[in-house]
Design an enzyme around this catalytic site. Structure first.
Site, PDB file in Angstrom:
ATOM      1  N   SER A  41       0.859  -1.183   0.000  1.00  0.00           N
ATOM      2  CA  SER A  41       0.000   0.000   0.000  1.00  0.00           C
ATOM      3  C   SER A  41       0.894   1.232   0.000  1.00  0.00           C
ATOM      4  O   SER A  41       2.093   1.153   0.300  1.00  0.00           O
ATOM      5  CB  SER A  41      -0.851  -0.022   1.278  1.00  0.00           C
ATOM      6  OG  SER A  41      -1.474   1.222   1.502  1.00  0.00           O
ATOM      7  N   TYR A  71      -2.670  -1.166  10.329  1.00  0.00           N
ATOM      8  CA  TYR A  71      -2.647  -1.280   8.864  1.00  0.00           C
ATOM      9  C   TYR A  71      -1.282  -0.825   8.341  1.00  0.00           C
ATOM     10  O   TYR A  71      -0.649  -1.512   7.539  1.00  0.00           O
ATOM     11  CB  TYR A  71      -3.774  -0.443   8.245  1.00  0.00           C
ATOM     12  CG  TYR A  71      -3.882  -0.627   6.742  1.00  0.00           C
ATOM     13  CD1 TYR A  71      -4.440  -1.782   6.210  1.00  0.00           C
ATOM     14  CD2 TYR A  71      -3.402   0.338   5.856  1.00  0.00           C
ATOM     15  CE1 TYR A  71      -4.531  -1.974   4.831  1.00  0.00           C
ATOM     16  CE2 TYR A  71      -3.491   0.163   4.479  1.00  0.00           C
ATOM     17  CZ  TYR A  71      -4.049  -0.995   3.974  1.00  0.00           C
ATOM     18  OH  TYR A  71      -4.122  -1.184   2.611  1.00  0.00           O
ATOM     19  N   LYS A 100       1.494  -3.156   6.482  1.00  0.00           N
ATOM     20  CA  LYS A 100       1.907  -2.906   5.090  1.00  0.00           C
ATOM     21  C   LYS A 100       3.396  -2.555   5.004  1.00  0.00           C
ATOM     22  O   LYS A 100       4.053  -2.887   4.008  1.00  0.00           O
ATOM     23  CB  LYS A 100       1.025  -1.824   4.459  1.00  0.00           C
ATOM     24  CG  LYS A 100      -0.420  -2.289   4.251  1.00  0.00           C
ATOM     25  CD  LYS A 100      -0.511  -3.478   3.283  1.00  0.00           C
ATOM     26  CE  LYS A 100      -1.942  -3.883   2.971  1.00  0.00           C
ATOM     27  NZ  LYS A 100      -2.028  -5.031   2.043  1.00  0.00           N
TER      28      LYS A 100
END
Ligand SMILES: NC(=O)c1ccc[n+]([C@@H]2O[C@H](COP(=O)([O-])OP(=O)(O)OC[C@H]3O[C@@H](n4cnc5c(N)ncnc54)[C@H](O)[C@@H]3O)[C@@H](O)[C@H]2O)c1
Length: 251
Positions: A142, A155, A159
């Site tokens: 990401s 998150y 990532k």
């Protein structure tokens, strides 16, 4: 463009969004595709779309955070199509916004379990299968593999971890002919984004689009093209985090 005619591709999280578009693209270009997802209805729908378009695909149910299920998935790939040439470790979640101090351990473990441990488990099995034969693997990272995003601690951590794992594995297996890279999108028009935008003020989608220098959100098909290129065409690219974000990281 049929240079992968008859090759075998595995895509995790292929029940929707980027994974579905990637599975469809590999099938359109001639690969036999294994569609893996923990949602059977969604996965079977992807298979139906591919077969209706004349492609070859099978659904295998798998939760990528469970080691036994990932091992069984890769065994199924071999049983169905005899080997594995390309793998796209795409399954991921991005459920909520919250500051670190308010984030529960349960949430942290769940996100890391799917987004990072899931990629690790898939890599282990895929590499074991590709050793001695070679192949192309793409992990879906990401923009948050490179940058912090406030209110998204796990998150971001997961990532960033996907990129680190990609680089370490890529160096290890470069001489085995296994090319491992990451594709790192900005905002993409999928269910994950819809959930996130739903937590923003009125006009959230437009705010997200305008945040990207290109002025719009990517389609899943645009990201699928980048994944395909990294997996199949980029024969000298190893351990790279390919940012595909409409210019977000360039600013
Ligand atoms: N949409 C975005 O804006 C965006 C941006 C950057 C990165 N990404 C990444 O792209 C990847 C795909 O996301 P998307 O946007 O297509 O979302 P999506 O929700 O449309 O698709 C994700 C798919 O993964 C599946 N999945 C979730 N957990 C799973 C598990 N444990 N095992 C197996 N399958 C599982 C879901 O059922 C779903 O079909 C994710 O890794 C996400 O973090 C998305």
């Amino acid at each position: 463009m049929n240079d992968i005619q008859g090759k075998v591709a595995l895509v995790t999280g292929a029940g929707g969004g980027i994974g579905r578009a990637t599975a469809q693209l590999f099938a359109t270009r001639g690969a036999k595709v294994v569609v893996a997802d923990f949602q059977a209805d969604a996965g079977n729908e992807t298979v139906a779309l591919i077969t209706a378009a004349g492609g070859t695909a099978s659904f295998v149910a798998c939760d990528v955070s469970v080691p036994e299920q990932v091992a069984a998935l890769v065994q199924q790939v071999v049983a169905l199509y005899g080997g594995l040439d390309y793998a796209v470790n795409n399954a991921g979640i991005d459920p909520e916004f919250a500051p670190v101090a308010d984030w529960s351990l349960e949430h942290f473990d769940r996100i890391m379990g799917i987004n990072l441990r899931g990629v690790f488990l898939c890599l282990k099995e895929e590499i074991a299968l590709m050793k001695g034969k070679g192949g192309g693997i793409v992990n879906v990272g990401s923009f948050a593999s490179f940058a912090g995003v406030a209110n998204k601690p796990s998150y971001c951590a997961s990532k960033h971890g996907v990129l680190g794992l990609t680089r370490a594995a890529a160096l290890q297996y470069a001489r085995d002919g296994i090319r491992i890279n990451a594709v790192c999108p900005g905002a993409v028009q999928t269910a994950i984004l819809a959930d996130n935008v739903g937590s923003l003020p009125e006009g959230g989608e437009d705010i997200v689009a305008q945040n990207h220098p290109i002025g719009r959100i990517a389609t899943p098909e645009e990201i699928a093209e980048s994944i395909y290129w990294a997996a199949v065409s980029a024969t000298y690219m190893i351990g790279h985090g390919l940012i595909v974000d409409g210019g977000l990281a360039a600013g």
